[in-house]
Design a protein around this motif. Sequence first.
Motif, mmCIF file in Angstrom:
data_model
loop_
_atom_site.group_PDB
_atom_site.id
_atom_site.type_symbol
_atom_site.label_atom_id
_atom_site.label_comp_id
_atom_site.label_asym_id
_atom_site.label_seq_id
_atom_site.Cartn_x
_atom_site.Cartn_y
_atom_site.Cartn_z
ATOM 1 N N GLY A 80 0.821 -1.202 0.000
ATOM 2 C CA GLY A 80 0.000 0.000 0.000
ATOM 3 C C GLY A 80 0.850 1.244 0.000
ATOM 4 N N ASP A 81 0.569 2.150 0.917
ATOM 5 C CA ASP A 81 1.367 3.360 1.100
ATOM 6 C C ASP A 81 2.236 3.168 2.341
ATOM 7 O OD1 ASP A 81 1.323 6.616 0.462
ATOM 8 O OD2 ASP A 81 1.749 6.120 2.550
ATOM 9 N N PRO A 82 3.519 3.490 2.270
ATOM 10 C CA PRO A 82 4.402 3.206 3.407
ATOM 11 C C PRO A 82 4.087 4.013 4.660
ATOM 12 C CG PRO A 82 5.557 4.511 1.762
ATOM 13 C CD PRO A 82 4.254 4.082 1.138
ATOM 14 N N GLY A 83 3.362 5.120 4.498
ATOM 15 C CA GLY A 83 3.022 5.941 5.646
ATOM 16 C C GLY A 83 1.706 5.589 6.283
ATOM 17 N N VAL A 84 0.971 4.619 5.719
ATOM 18 C CA VAL A 84 -0.324 4.200 6.265
ATOM 19 C C VAL A 84 -0.167 2.774 6.786
ATOM 20 C CG1 VAL A 84 -2.775 3.858 5.800
ATOM 21 C CG2 VAL A 84 -1.526 5.678 4.622
ATOM 22 N N TYR A 85 0.060 2.642 8.075
ATOM 23 C CA TYR A 85 0.317 1.336 8.697
ATOM 24 C C TYR A 85 1.462 0.604 7.996
ATOM 25 C CZ TYR A 85 -4.416 2.225 10.472
ATOM 26 O OH TYR A 85 -5.535 2.793 11.040
ATOM 27 N N GLY A 86 2.428 1.355 7.483
ATOM 28 C CA GLY A 86 3.487 0.745 6.689
ATOM 29 C C GLY A 86 4.873 0.932 7.272
ATOM 30 N N MET A 87 5.882 0.773 6.416
ATOM 31 C CA MET A 87 7.271 0.728 6.846
ATOM 32 C C MET A 87 7.939 2.093 6.973
ATOM 33 S SD MET A 87 8.430 -2.242 7.663
ATOM 34 C CE MET A 87 10.199 -1.944 7.559
ATOM 35 N N ALA A 88 7.250 3.173 6.661
ATOM 36 C CA ALA A 88 7.885 4.489 6.734
ATOM 37 C C ALA A 88 8.343 4.816 8.152
ATOM 38 C CB ALA A 88 6.932 5.569 6.217
ATOM 39 N N VAL A 89 7.510 4.493 9.138
ATOM 40 C CA VAL A 89 7.860 4.832 10.526
ATOM 41 C C VAL A 89 9.129 4.111 10.984
ATOM 42 C CG1 VAL A 89 7.126 4.682 12.929
ATOM 43 C CG2 VAL A 89 5.545 5.532 11.207
ATOM 44 N N PRO A 90 9.211 2.771 10.927
ATOM 45 C CA PRO A 90 10.446 2.124 11.394
ATOM 46 C C PRO A 90 11.681 2.510 10.586
ATOM 47 C CG PRO A 90 8.977 0.512 10.376
ATOM 48 C CD PRO A 90 8.190 1.769 10.559
ATOM 49 N N VAL A 91 11.526 2.714 9.269
ATOM 50 C CA VAL A 91 12.687 3.096 8.464
ATOM 51 C C VAL A 91 13.165 4.492 8.845
ATOM 52 C CG1 VAL A 91 13.506 3.598 6.134
ATOM 53 C CG2 VAL A 91 12.129 1.565 6.551
ATOM 54 N N LEU A 92 12.229 5.424 9.019
ATOM 55 C CA LEU A 92 12.620 6.772 9.430
ATOM 56 C C LEU A 92 13.275 6.755 10.803
ATOM 57 C CD1 LEU A 92 9.543 8.799 8.164
ATOM 58 C CD2 LEU A 92 11.918 9.203 7.497
ATOM 59 N N GLN A 93 12.735 5.986 11.725
ATOM 60 C CA GLN A 93 13.311 5.910 13.065
ATOM 61 C C GLN A 93 14.730 5.351 13.024
ATOM 62 O OE1 GLN A 93 10.200 3.571 14.925
ATOM 63 N NE2 GLN A 93 9.354 5.357 15.978
ATOM 64 N N ALA A 94 14.915 4.269 12.282
ATOM 65 C CA ALA A 94 16.241 3.665 12.183
ATOM 66 C C ALA A 94 17.219 4.593 11.472
ATOM 67 C CB ALA A 94 16.157 2.324 11.453
ATOM 68 N N ALA A 95 16.747 5.259 10.426
ATOM 69 C CA ALA A 95 17.623 6.161 9.667
ATOM 70 C C ALA A 95 18.029 7.369 10.503
ATOM 71 C CB ALA A 95 16.913 6.610 8.395
ATOM 72 N N LEU A 96 17.094 7.922 11.266
ATOM 73 C CA LEU A 96 17.412 9.073 12.114
ATOM 74 C C LEU A 96 18.432 8.702 13.180
ATOM 75 C CD1 LEU A 96 13.845 10.618 12.512
ATOM 76 C CD2 LEU A 96 15.805 11.676 11.351
ATOM 77 N N GLN A 97 18.291 7.526 13.760
ATOM 78 C CA GLN A 97 19.249 7.071 14.769
ATOM 79 C C GLN A 97 20.656 6.948 14.194
ATOM 80 O OE1 GLN A 97 17.671 3.414 16.368
ATOM 81 N NE2 GLN A 97 16.710 4.460 18.093
ATOM 82 N N ALA A 98 20.715 6.555 12.921
ATOM 83 C CA ALA A 98 22.021 6.329 12.281
ATOM 84 C C ALA A 98 22.524 7.553 11.533
ATOM 85 C CB ALA A 98 21.920 5.145 11.320
#
Length: 241
Positions: A80-98
């Motif tokens: 679907g869309d990565p920002g709607v119950y999708g992978m955008a949140v974990p990827v952004l969180q991991a990317a920001l940490q790194a």
Amino acid sequence: MRLAVVGVGPGNLADLTFRAAAYLEQAEVIVGYRTYLEGITPYLEGKEVLPGRMREEMERARAAVRQAQQGKRVVVVSGGDPGVYGMAVPVLQAALQAGEAVEVVPGVTAATAVAAMLGAPLGHDFAVISLSDLLTPWSLILRRLRAAIEADFVLVLYNPSSSRRQDKWRQAVELIQSERPGSTPVGVVWDATRPGSRRTLTTVARLDQEPVDMRALVVVGNSQTTISNGWMITPRGYECR
């Protein structure tokens, strides 16, 4: 592009956006849940593929970041869309940490794919609620559902039921039936846009008779929603202008 999270739509390659396809073609590494990877097999040839399972979202996100830090072009696919119950949140969180940059590429989400199959049930304001209590307390889900019902929103219900949550689906149906007239239109779609997809039109009074599961999405109309010639329509008032 070094790291991107890409929405691949509801499951049919015909609904993949041009932008999403371009990112998949440019990728050297593609990371994703196995089911979503199966839907984009033409784009996997010649790529390094890192498959994963449900409930491994943060692990996939961190793996993608590590690949990007090695200088590879990495795409994390999301249904679907990565920002709607999708992978955008974990990827952004991991990317920001790194300290890693990331792009989010939108996709056709299940709500709009299902709405198109039903007609135009989302023609006016609507609320999208997941009934999965895996990451959200059930008490909070019920509060949100009750508030949306009282505000006369059209309801779009993701993850309505599963083998372990049938009692919670019954609770949700009882709440809807207690607050909305039994004649209110309801649409249910299974496997939207995929092979074997099907839809049914019913009412709030008969909603408890539908054997919904995780492959289904339920749209409950509001006080203005009608069914006409097999189409579910929520008017916005254009005809009154």
